[in-house]
Scaffold this active site. Structure first.
Site, PDB file in Angstrom:
ATOM      1  CE  LYS A 129      27.137 -55.233 -59.802  1.00  0.00           C
ATOM      2  NZ  LYS A 129      26.740 -56.380 -60.638  1.00  0.00           N
ATOM      3  CB  SER A 149      28.236 -59.408 -58.721  1.00  0.00           C
ATOM      4  OG  SER A 149      27.680 -58.820 -59.877  1.00  0.00           O
ATOM      5  CB  SER A 151      25.279 -60.079 -61.564  1.00  0.00           C
ATOM      6  OG  SER A 151      26.398 -60.884 -61.340  1.00  0.00           O
TER       7      SER A 151
END
Ligand SMILES: [Zn+2]
Lengths: 479, 495
Positions: free
Chosen positions: B80, B155, B179
């Site tokens: 990420k 996210s 997330s």
């Protein structure tokens, strides 16, 4: 009758702790290096970096807290103080808000062995320093040096217990002395390792309630703390006399002009939006650790000064001078240990030795030891050298590192104390100066000094003056 | 079966047995990427192919020399883009950090490098991890491999989509309120939020520091355990990192689960959950029973308070964490400012997206003088109550089971203008972050062709037994190996 106005002062002192590394990272904690040379992701506040508390910071802060007679609760925590400024790379300062490391302490201010004021310490907490903003000369650009970012600080806040600008300065000096004894900081106001802001207000004599206060900043020496507060007290007095009111504001002291100027009003005060620092666990202080640190503290200057005056029967003012630094006080007690004439040692220490120490600005340790002072004073007491010679020997020993005994031997400075030899010289002088001898016998005491001086001249200054005087008088009386 | 479809552990075994080479695994990833990435948009940045093959060769040499390497050695993966990397920019999905390259690697990156996993690139995310759809990325939205008209969740939507689409074998995400788990649920992969403090946050760009935790997104439970085996562990650079003995999570897999006790807060299913979705989930819960697990319905009123408390604490911390982005040292610089205040205004106004601004304002408000007690302090009390209620539940039960998210993948643009509806995506997930306990989402089944996620919440540091139960349940649910058919999706697009 009460005074027209009473001055009420409280101090906020920031102290840089003497640690090897910064508070939350391993960068060296050093003053005066090339800009941005002691930085890393943590003290630059780079994204993703996290603080790790330096254990030494806790130890030194606890030393300071205990030296100031504070209570140290078992639980304290860190908080974020949020505000924007380019020298603050995370846009928040890690500090302590509602659970400071220590609170409810006090420090007693004495003068001539008499307590003149007990000053309450409201709180002592740990925080990190910010970087430094450097403004270009043309005003077009500002630069930031982050070397100081993350330097460990303690903030010490006193109650509004001080009653005059002079008292504020004396207290600040005492605070400095006390903290120097504990070894937590080098307390240099000029270098910013000790910084002081003050809150000052006036109230009518006899009134209990506090007046509106002004926070005074930018005082960069002990002297300017007193001067700035003096100016501010006069300014407030004249405002109040003209039935004006003091507005709560922050003012800065302009040292070159000797006045205080408005910095920001109350409505411009920051809302720091304190909240608990999630990146650091709470600080739990074990009782055993406190006990250990308490026991490792040295005798502090106030107590030590009082004890020296009592134990060695020296004047309190002299005891205060001797305890101004821990090194000097240690020196004194060691010298007395070697040569048990406390008052004589104190006199030498507070005059001749001290002025030499003050001139000593080298990095190396001082070559002159307590043992050598004792040795020197013993030479004087034994009559081997005169007081005047001793002063020279002292200087030479101080500068060259040789022991007083060696200097006296090498330079043949030893006093002429051989009675037979002196007697024959005295006889010779009396023969040469019969007029002076006659004057003395007719009551002119000054002629004796003249005759002593003549003997000294004959011996190249080495004669023991007391002995010469005694011998001359004996002989004069016989005639 | 093609190489890119293997799980990370299967691919690792193929390497050990010389059935495939590290270069072939990298090639499999790159080929797959060439086919689907232009549609999926899971990556923000990629490493150079040459570099990847060089790294693969090095690892192959070690393997050929008989070196015992970690099960993740030679496995292509994605990170990420809020995890700091020296090798690639770290943007946090924001214009603010679009060109930012950190001078250091995050702790998990160090660990993954040490395990010789091959980082292919950085995955897309909602700006500063704020969002549930990856639509808040400054760069582009990522699409859901199961239906490219739909979002992958967020996210960590890029990470989830890449794993589901077969572009990488596993990915690392971060989970502040769901997330990792919510996009895992929407993309039909496994996602774990570990116990707070189990994985170091050093080098994870902070969103809400007391809630953030790094976690794996994988194709099955075994992979999830294998990744956690690598990334868990105490890190002295993170003061909130737990100082405890390292566990071997993979060793829990395959053990008997009979007698485990699971609490099911059934009344929570009333909260705006679609019927078809609920049915798939309930079927999954039913399968727990077939494994000999005791499932009991309980009441968990605290669920009603968790989300509001979360939406106070999280923005409050974020407002402080994001205050450093002022363009002074690094990051977006607008230029032309007349004074300091304008510098702050211009840089922050121009470089932050609307959701980030919304949360900064919410958080600033919640911490302001006069409001602190009513908001932040009150929320902190609720948080304590959440922890306590959860502790009481865990005295009696091993796990709590819920759906991961209230819906399956929704359409792009469907919720993006309605922040409150968007925030409801987190209704089942924030609890675990507030309490600091571990929670996992595993694929439970398909509803109308879209994945449904089942969440298990466990006791602090009970990841091992969580894997144990999930591994057994995964077999029972039969979702292993069920992959999206992106080709169909693409063809549909063409038509
Ligand atoms: Zn540093």
């Amino acid at each position: 009758m009460a005074a027209e106005f009473e001055t009420v002062i409280g101090l906020e002192v920031h102290l840089e702790l003497q640690t090897k590394s910064k508070i939350f990272c391993a960068c060296p904690n050093r003053f005066g290096e090339a800009p941005n040379s002691n930085v890393c992701p943590v003290c630059l506040g780079l994204p993703g970096s996290l603080p790790v508390l330096n254990g030494k910071v806790i130890e030194l802060s606890l030393r300071a807290a205990l030296a100031l007679n504070c209570e140290v609760p078992p639980y304290s925590k860190f908080d974020r103080k949020n505000y924007f400024y380019p020298d603050l790379p995370k846009a928040y300062q890690i500090s302590q808000y509602d659970f400071p490391l220590a609170r409810n302490g006090h420090l007693d201010l004495y003068s001539e062995s008499r307590l003149i004021r007990r000053v309450q310490i409201e709180r002592l907490h740990i925080e990190e320093d910010a970087g430094k903003l450097l403004h270009g000369e043309d005003g077009a650009a500002s630069l930031v040096d982050y070397n100081r970012s993350g330097v460990p600080l303690v903030e010490i806040v006193t109650a509004p217990d001080l009653r005059s600008p002079e008292e504020a300065r004396l207290f600040l000096e005492l605070l400095r002395r006390t903290l120097l004894y504990t070894g937590v900081s080098d307390c240099k106001m000029e270098e910013g390792s000790l910084r002081c802001d003050a809150n000052i207000s006036l109230r009518p004599g006899g009134e209990k309630a506090l007046g509106s206060k002004v926070e005074l900043k930018n005082m960069n020496s002990f002297r300017s703390v007193q001067k700035g507060l003096e100016y501010e007290a006069i300014r407030q007095k004249s405002v109040l006399r003209e039935s004006g009111s003091i507005s709560s504001e922050t003012r800065r002291y302009d040292e070159s002009r000797g006045i205080t100027l408005e910095m920001r009003g109350k409505e411009e005060e920051h809302d720091y939006r304190y909240f608990p620092e999630p990146d650091l666990p709470p600080l739990i202080i074990e009782g055993s650790r406190l006990k250990e640190i308490g026991e490792s503290l040295p005798e502090l200057p106030t107590e030590r000064g009082l004890r020296l005056a009592r134990e060695y029967e020296i004047p309190p003012s002299q005891a205060e001078v001797i305890t101004a630094s821990r090194g000097l006080a240690d020196f004194y007690e060691e010298a007395v240990g070697h040569f048990n004439r406390p008052r004589l040692v104190a006199n030498w220490l507070t005059s001749d030795v001290q002025s030499l120490v003050k001139e000593w600005d080298k990095e190396d340790p001082m070559p002159f030891t307590a043992f050598r002072l004792a040795e020197l004073l013993r030479l004087v007491e034994d009559g081997a050298i005169s007081t005047r010679m001793a002063k020279e020997v002292l200087k030479e020993s101080f500068d060259g590192g040789e022991s007083p005994g060696e200097i006296v031997r090498r330079k043949g400075l030893a006093q002429l104390s051989d009675e037979k030899e002196l007697a024959s010289i005295a006889e010779k002088v009396l023969q040469e100066h019969q007029g002076a001898a006659k004057d003395f016998l007719s009551g002119n005491k000054k002629s004796l000094s003249f005759l002593v001086g003549q003997v000294m001249k004959h011996t190249g200054g080495k004669a023991n003056p007391q002995m010469v005087s005694k011998l001359l008088q004996e002989r004069l009386k016989k005639t | 079966m093609e190489l890119y479809q293997l799980t990370a552990c299967e691919a690792g075994r193929a390497l050990q047995k010389k059935e495939a080479s590290a270069a072939e695994l990298v090639a499999a990833s790159l080929d797959r990427m060439a086919l689907v990435e232009s549609t999926i948009n899971g990556f923000i940045s990629l490493r150079e192919e040459r570099e990847l093959f060089r790294e693969a060769e090095k690892i192959q040499k070690l393997l050929d020399n008989g070196r015992q390497l970690s099960p993740l050695a030679g496995i292509p993966m994605a990170l990420k883009d809020n995890l700091c990397t020296r090798d690639l920019p770290t943007t946090c999905g924001s214009k603010m950090l679009a060109d930012y390259r950190p001078p250091y690697d995050a702790h998990v990156v160090d660990l993954l490098k040490g395990a010789h996993a091959i980082m292919i690139g950085k995955s897309n995310m909602d700006e500063f991890a704020m969002g549930s759809s990856t639509e808040n990325s400054y760069f582009k939205p990522t699409l859901n491999p199961w239906d490219i008209e739909r979002v992958p969740g967020g996210s960590s939507g890029g990470s989830a989509a890449l794993v589901a689409a077969g572009e990488v074998f596993f990915a690392i995400g971060s989970d502040t309120g769901g997330s990792v788990r919510q996009p895992a649920s929407l993309c039909g992969v496994v996602g774990l939020k570990p116990t707070y403090g189990l994985v170091s946050r050093y080098g994870l760009i902070a969103f809400a520091s007391s809630l953030d935790q790094v976690g794996p997104l994988t194709r099955d439970v075994r992979d999830c355990a294998a990744v956690l085996d690598v990334i868990a562990g105490c890190d002295p650079r993170d003061s909130t990192s737990a100082d405890r003995q390292k566990e071997h999570y993979s060793s829990y897999l395959g053990k008997e689960v009979k007698g485990f006790r699971v609490a099911f807060p059934s009344e929570q299913l009333g909260l705006g959950i679609e019927q078809y979705y609920k049915e798939v989930f309930l079927e999954g819960v039913g399968k727990l029973g077939r494994l000999g697990v005791e499932v009991e319905e309980i009441s968990m009123p605290v669920y009603n308070y968790a989300l509001p408390a979360y939406y106070i604490i999280c923005p409050a911390e974020a407002s402080s964490n994001l205050a450093r982005y002022d363009g002074v040292q690094y990051g977006f610089r607008s230029g032309g400012e007349q004074d300091l205040l304008e510098l702050y205004f211009k840089n922050r106004t121009e470089a932050f997206g609307p959701e980030v601004k919304r949360r900064i304002m919410l958080g600033t408000y919640a911490l302001s003088a006069g409001y602190y007690d009513a908001y932040y302090l009150q929320a902190s009390r609720v948080r304590t109550a959440v922890k306590q209620q959860l502790e009481r539940i865990f005295e009696k039960y091993d796990f709590v089971v819920t759906p991961t998210s209230p819906t399956s993948a929704f359409k792009l643009g469907e919720k993006v203008d309605d922040p409150l509806t968007m925030y409801l995506n987190d209704i089942f997930t924030t609890l675990a972050n507030l309490a600091g306990v571990p929670a996992i989402s595993i694929p439970c089944g398909l509803a109308n062709g879209l994945p449904v996620g089942l969440q298990l919440i466990g006791r602090h540091f009970d990841e091992g037994r969580m894997f144990q139960l999930c591994c057994a349940l995964e077999e029972e649910l039969g979702m292993k190996g069920v992959r999206p058919d992106i080709r169909t999706a693409l063809e549909r697009e063409d038509a």
